[in-house]
Motif scaffolding. Structure first.
Motif, mmCIF file in Angstrom:
data_model
loop_
_atom_site.group_PDB
_atom_site.id
_atom_site.type_symbol
_atom_site.label_atom_id
_atom_site.label_comp_id
_atom_site.label_asym_id
_atom_site.label_seq_id
_atom_site.Cartn_x
_atom_site.Cartn_y
_atom_site.Cartn_z
ATOM 1 N N GLY A 298 0.712 -1.125 0.048
ATOM 2 C CA GLY A 298 0.069 -0.068 -0.079
ATOM 3 C C GLY A 298 0.800 1.285 0.016
ATOM 4 O O GLY A 298 0.281 2.054 0.338
ATOM 5 N N ASN A 299 2.035 1.242 -0.556
ATOM 6 C CA ASN A 299 2.670 2.338 -0.688
ATOM 7 C C ASN A 299 2.955 2.885 -2.270
ATOM 8 O O ASN A 299 2.214 2.224 -2.867
ATOM 9 C CB ASN A 299 4.155 2.104 -0.002
ATOM 10 C CG ASN A 299 4.297 2.129 1.353
ATOM 11 O OD1 ASN A 299 4.055 3.238 1.847
ATOM 12 N ND2 ASN A 299 4.287 0.971 2.018
ATOM 13 N N ASN A 300 3.934 3.634 -2.694
ATOM 14 C CA ASN A 300 4.064 3.918 -3.679
ATOM 15 C C ASN A 300 5.381 3.635 -4.376
ATOM 16 O O ASN A 300 6.274 4.537 -5.156
ATOM 17 C CB ASN A 300 4.034 5.401 -4.125
ATOM 18 C CG ASN A 300 2.637 5.893 -3.786
ATOM 19 O OD1 ASN A 300 1.649 5.446 -4.486
ATOM 20 N ND2 ASN A 300 2.237 6.851 -2.929
ATOM 21 N N LEU A 301 5.994 2.523 -3.766
ATOM 22 C CA LEU A 301 7.613 2.038 -4.274
ATOM 23 C C LEU A 301 7.473 1.719 -5.560
ATOM 24 O O LEU A 301 6.416 1.231 -5.984
ATOM 25 C CB LEU A 301 7.911 1.022 -3.414
ATOM 26 C CG LEU A 301 7.910 1.334 -1.879
ATOM 27 C CD1 LEU A 301 8.057 -0.036 -1.089
ATOM 28 C CD2 LEU A 301 9.117 2.361 -1.462
ATOM 29 N N SER A 302 8.440 2.099 -6.327
ATOM 30 C CA SER A 302 8.638 1.744 -7.888
ATOM 31 C C SER A 302 9.815 1.179 -8.173
ATOM 32 O O SER A 302 10.653 0.816 -7.316
ATOM 33 C CB SER A 302 8.461 3.252 -8.588
ATOM 34 O OG SER A 302 9.728 4.030 -8.183
ATOM 35 N N GLY A 303 10.028 1.181 -9.428
ATOM 36 C CA GLY A 303 10.992 0.286 -9.920
ATOM 37 C C GLY A 303 10.923 -1.177 -9.823
ATOM 38 O O GLY A 303 9.946 -1.585 -9.754
ATOM 39 N N PRO A 304 12.054 -1.983 -10.376
ATOM 40 C CA PRO A 304 11.953 -3.332 -10.461
ATOM 41 C C PRO A 304 11.939 -4.045 -9.048
ATOM 42 O O PRO A 304 12.213 -3.538 -8.031
ATOM 43 C CB PRO A 304 12.927 -3.643 -11.209
ATOM 44 C CG PRO A 304 14.331 -2.738 -10.998
ATOM 45 C CD PRO A 304 13.301 -1.549 -10.620
#
Length: 947
Positions: free
Chosen positions: A104-110
């Motif tokens: 439920g966060n906005n973490l991105s990338g692979p």
């Protein structure tokens, strides 16, 4: 010997010191790893403020758990804390972790490829509901060790599911749902000895589902819904004897239900809805004693509904809708403790028989679109728990039972399109929870009961196409939640009650084709009400003293490319019967409007010609651009003569096909007003679409261009094409987007055969998806300016994505004549205010374009059609059809009548409201989405979350 004895304590002490030193070092590593994690993410809520390197131990930090004996960090749990940024590699230093939970966060990338290999003790991993992208690393599961629970659900992951997942022998729960995964299910997955729960739903997985279910399987829940699986359901799926839940819905499965399913006596949910299954509904379903929920909807099942299903004594929900079932309604619908039953859209017939000892637990009953006849069963009003009752589109006759007013929990009552007669019982006012009351297309008579004013929760009221007489009751003014009212096609008279001005939420108020008279109530809605909502009323006035409502914006200018004599044609209302020979009636005001429009159009054409001449001269004086790999490589920002390539988020800054591919005709996907689009591939294998802008002489400066493009890149939404990056030189600008394999909507609407035509459900989904995408753009301050069917793309699942948004903002100033010359292909979609210098261009221009697009999707016709001696504007054709009560003639013939008019009509009317000539008459896109959701899910509250 004594010396050895005396040395032992020293050795023991040394060992203890070494252990203590190692533990201290490990604790220091944990602190440093968490501090590095903190610096690597954005923390807008300040949840990590207490994490400081001054502490020796992190065990008291929020979200951190430690082993009581060693003090090592064993859990990191930060759910829904608004953290953003790439997933930090510092996590790999926390080698004592047992649980990592960051949902439920906005973490991105692979996803970090070595995540499971480095955290060898990890047992639970939850990275769900973030923005993780790129392909799932092939070696992620190569060293899965002790992992028992893993969830990467609700991200943007792509690629295939790694085959090594079948080697994770300790895995108990695997959730990869709601991503963009493709390809087949890896072999051997069913044989994992500990696997109990598998959720792969909401992806683009394809192929046939492999068999090989062992009798020793531990599987309890399998969800493969919302994918692209085809072929037959595995014949041995019933070998997984411990299954409690099986969802195979919304795929392309064929054949029948395999007999092995009958062995799943402990199964509680069986979902196979929205496939292409055939044959009769098997009677052995009654052997599945534990079944609580059954979904067979949206298939091709035939024959009668078996009585044996009555053996499922625990059944609470049964959905057999949208099949070709025949026979009578089975008695068990009212004999089991069911809460929800739907048999809508079948070929059932006869009387609806309710036994005297019927269970009274029903909350939702949908018998719509069948052939039921007779009267409404008198027992229905005794169902005290009923919240939704849909009897529409049958042959039910007789009167509405007065007892309906005693249903205190009833929220939805739909008996439209039947043969009901008599008056509407005044007792209806007792149904105080009603949100929707739909009685249109019957033969009801008498007055509209004033008691309806007691239904304070009412949102939608439809009494259209009846024979109601008398005046509209002033008590309607008490219903402050009303959004949609349709009283058209009745025999109502008198004036509109002034109390209607108390209705703040009205979107639709249709009283056309009655005998009403007098003025309108004073309110913002009625000040701007579209004329066709009031049409065909003998004395109803839609204008007031000192407040003329006749002010009309000029019609959109329509250029006819097929005419060499007259390049301008003023759009006028038309209908299919007058498409070839249209009557022309010219009043003074019409002549003035035509003259004004002609003057504006001449200005547009003049500027267009000048622009083309300038660009032609510039192109003759400039050598052709030849791109190379070096030309597209990363360049220093301070080198003004070189190019600058910037990628947002995932993706390599190099193209495997080389820069020359961008100008290769074979790679061209299409051309528009702002440039050509090409397909190429990033180094990581991801296909992208690249728009080569052809407005280089008009775009903003480099800094302004970058600022606007970066703003557009942050507008992320499921129904918007993602902007991945850009390339800049003073003479060449490229925009890099996600590549969508489904093509554009224009091709699906106008270049497909009947066999490949979009279905009603697909068209409705596209309309809602485009509306949600536009609403999201407007919430972020982005006006599209160029909405049309060729700028709506479809992904591999058929989901719509709005593209080409906000490009007009790249120009130094929004010159309407230049802009209109750049998007002439959007004529028919362009709001009339584009021709008026004094009117501000706002989001309402997009609303106009959306209204045209919605009508285009429903009718299958182009916004503007050029005939030999005529120009036909779609909005005018549909408006005429609405006024003449022949909307069915307008619907796309390729639908072959397979669409519900009760859904189509409000969408058509909404499209016409959106294309109002006056911008203030148009709803905003948030209101549009609310109305569409209300049409799609009438039982849901319009106040629910819609995006």
């Amino acid at each position: 010997m004594a010396a050895a004895t005396s040395a032992a304590p020293a050795l023991l002490l040394g060992a203890l010191l070494l252990v203590a030193a190692a533990t201290t070092a490990a604790l220091t590593d944990d602190v440093l790893a968490l501090v590095v994690f903190k610096t690597g993410v954005a923390d807008p809520l300040g949840r990590l403020a207490a994490w400081t390197e001054d502490d020796d131990r992190p065990c008291s930090w929020p979200g951190v758990g430690c082993d009581a004996r060693t003090g090592r960090v064993t859990s990191l749990s930060l759910a829904a804390e608004s953290l953003s940024g790439r997933l930090p590699r510092a996590l790999l230093r926390l080698d004592a972790l047992l649980t990592l939970s960051l949902p439920g966060n906005n973490l991105s990338g692979p996803v970090l490829p070595s995540l499971l290999g480095s955290l060898t003790r990890l047992r639970s991993l939850d990275l769900s509901s973030n923005r993780l992208a790129a392909a799932v690393p092939a070696d992620l599961f190569a060293q899965c060790r002790e992992i028992r629970s893993l969830s990467l659900a609700h991200n943007e992951l792509s690629g295939y599911i790694p085959t090594d997942v079948a080697s994770c022998s300790s895995l108990v729960s695997l959730n990869l749902s709601s991503n963009r995964l493709a390809g087949p299910i890896p072999d051997g997955l069913w044989s994992l000895p500990s696997l109990r729960s598998l959720d792969l739903s909401g992806n683009a997985l394809s192929g046939s589902v492999p068999g090989g279910f062992p009798r020793s399987s531990s599987l309890r829940a399998v969800d493969l819904s919302h994918n692209l699986f085809a072929g037959e359901i595995p014949a041995d799926i019933g070998e997984a004897a411990l299954l409690k839940s099986l969802d195979l819905g919304r795929n392309f499965f064929t054949g029948g239900l395999p007999d092995s399913l009958r062995r799943l006596s402990g199964l509680r949910f069986l979902g196979v809805g929205s496939n292409a299954l055939v044959g009769e509904v098997p009677a052995w379903i009654g052997e599945m004693w534990a079944l609580e929920r059954l979904d067979l909807s949206g298939n091709r099942f035939t024959g009668a509904i078996p009585d044996d299903i009555a053996n499922c004594k625990n059944m609470v929900e049964a959905d057999l809708s949208r099949n070709a079932l025949t026979g009578e309604l089975p008695w068990w619908v009212f004999g089991l403790p069911l809460q929800s039953v739907s048999v809508a859209g079948n070929k059932l017939y006869g009387w609806v028989k309710v036994p005297g000892d019927a269970a009274l637990s029903l909350r939702s009953l949908d018998l719509s679109s069948n052939g039921f006849s007779g009267g409404i069963p008198p027992q229905i009003p005794t169902f005290a728990s009923l919240q939704s009752l849909n009897l529409s589109s049958n042959s039910i006759s007789g009167q509405m039972p007065a007892g309906i007013g005693g249903m205190r929990l009833l929220e939805v009552l739909d008996a439209s399109a039947n043969h009901l007669n008599g008056s509407m019982p005044p007792e209806i006012g007792g149904a105080v929870a009603l949100r929707e009351l739909r009685m249109g297309r019957n033969s009801l008579t008498g007055r509209i009961p004033a008691q309806i004013g007691s239904c304070r929760s009412l949102v939608a009221l439809d009494f259209s196409h009846n024979e109601f007489t008398g005046s509209i009751p002033s008590a309607l003014g008490n219903l402050t939640s009303l959004q949609v009212v349709n009283l058209s096609q009745n025999k109502l008279n008198g004036t509109l009650p002034v109390e209607l001005s108390n209705l703040p939420s009205l979107h639709i108020f249709d009283v056309s084709h009655n005998s009403l008279s007098g003025g309108l109530p004073k309110s913002r809605f009625f000040d701007n009400i579209p004329a066709y909502f009031l049409s065909d009323n003998s004395g109803l006035c839609s204008s007031r003293k000192n407040n003329s409502c006749s002010t009309v914006m000029p019609k959109p200018i329509v250029l006819n490319p097929n005419s060499s004599l007259n390049p301008l044609s003023q759009a006028t209302p038309s209908s299919p019967s007058s498409m070839h020979h249209k009557k022309i009636i010219l009043s003074v005001s019409t002549l003035i409007a035509i003259a004004g429009g002609a003057a504006i159009a001449i200005g547009v054409i003049t500027v267009t010609v000048l622009n083309r001449r300038v660009r032609a001269a510039a192109s003759r004086s400039k050598p052709a651009i030849a791109l190379s790999d070096d030309y597209l490589s990363q360049s220093p920002e301070n080198d003004a003569s070189s190019g600058k390539l910037v990628m947002f988020g995932k993706g390599s800054p190099e193209f495997s096909a080389g820069g020359h591919a961008l100008l290769n005709k074979d790679c061209e996907l299409g051309r528009g007003g702002f440039g050509a689009v090409y397909k190429t591939v990033l180094r990581d294998g991801q296909p992208v679409a690249i728009k080569k802008l052809t407005v280089s002489s008009l775009v903003k400066s480099r800094d302004d261009f970058e600022r606007q493009v970066k703003l557009l890149s942050k507008v992320r939404h499921h129904n918007i094409v993602t902007l991945r990056g850009f390339y800049w030189t003073s003479s060449l600008q490229l925009l890099i987007y996600d590549y969508l394999p489904g093509g554009n909507l224009h091709k699906h609407l106008h270049e497909c055969t009947e066999e490949n035509s979009l279905s009603w459900m697909e068209r409705f989904d596209i309309i809602i998806g485009v509306a949600r995408g536009l609403m999201h753009l407007h919430q972020h301050g982005v006006v599209h300016y160029n909405l049309k069917s060729s700028n709506v793309l479809l992904d591999s699942n058929g989901e719509p994505r709005v593209g080409d948004y906000g490009l007009a903002k790249l120009l130094p100033m929004l010159d309407r004549y230049v802009l209109s010359s750049k998007i002439q292909s959007a004529l028919g979609y362009m709001a009339p205010e584009f021709t008026c210098k004094t009117v501000k261009i706002t989001e309402k221009c997009d609303v106009y374009g959306f209204g045209v697009l919605a009508l285009e999707i429903l009718t299958g016709r182009r916004p503007v059609e050029y005939l030999e001696d005529d120009v036909v504007v779609l909005c005018d054709v549909v408006r005429s059809a609405l006024e003449e009560d022949r909307l069915e003639d307008c619907m796309d013939q390729r639908l072959c009548g397979e669409f519900p008019m009760e859904e189509a009509i409000p969408i058509i009317k909404l499209g016409l409201v959106c294309t109002s000539q006056v911008p203030s008459n148009r709803p905003d896109m948030g209101e549009v989405v609310s109305i569409l959701e209300l049409v799609r899910n009438p039982q849901e509250s319009p106040g629910d979350e819609l995006v």
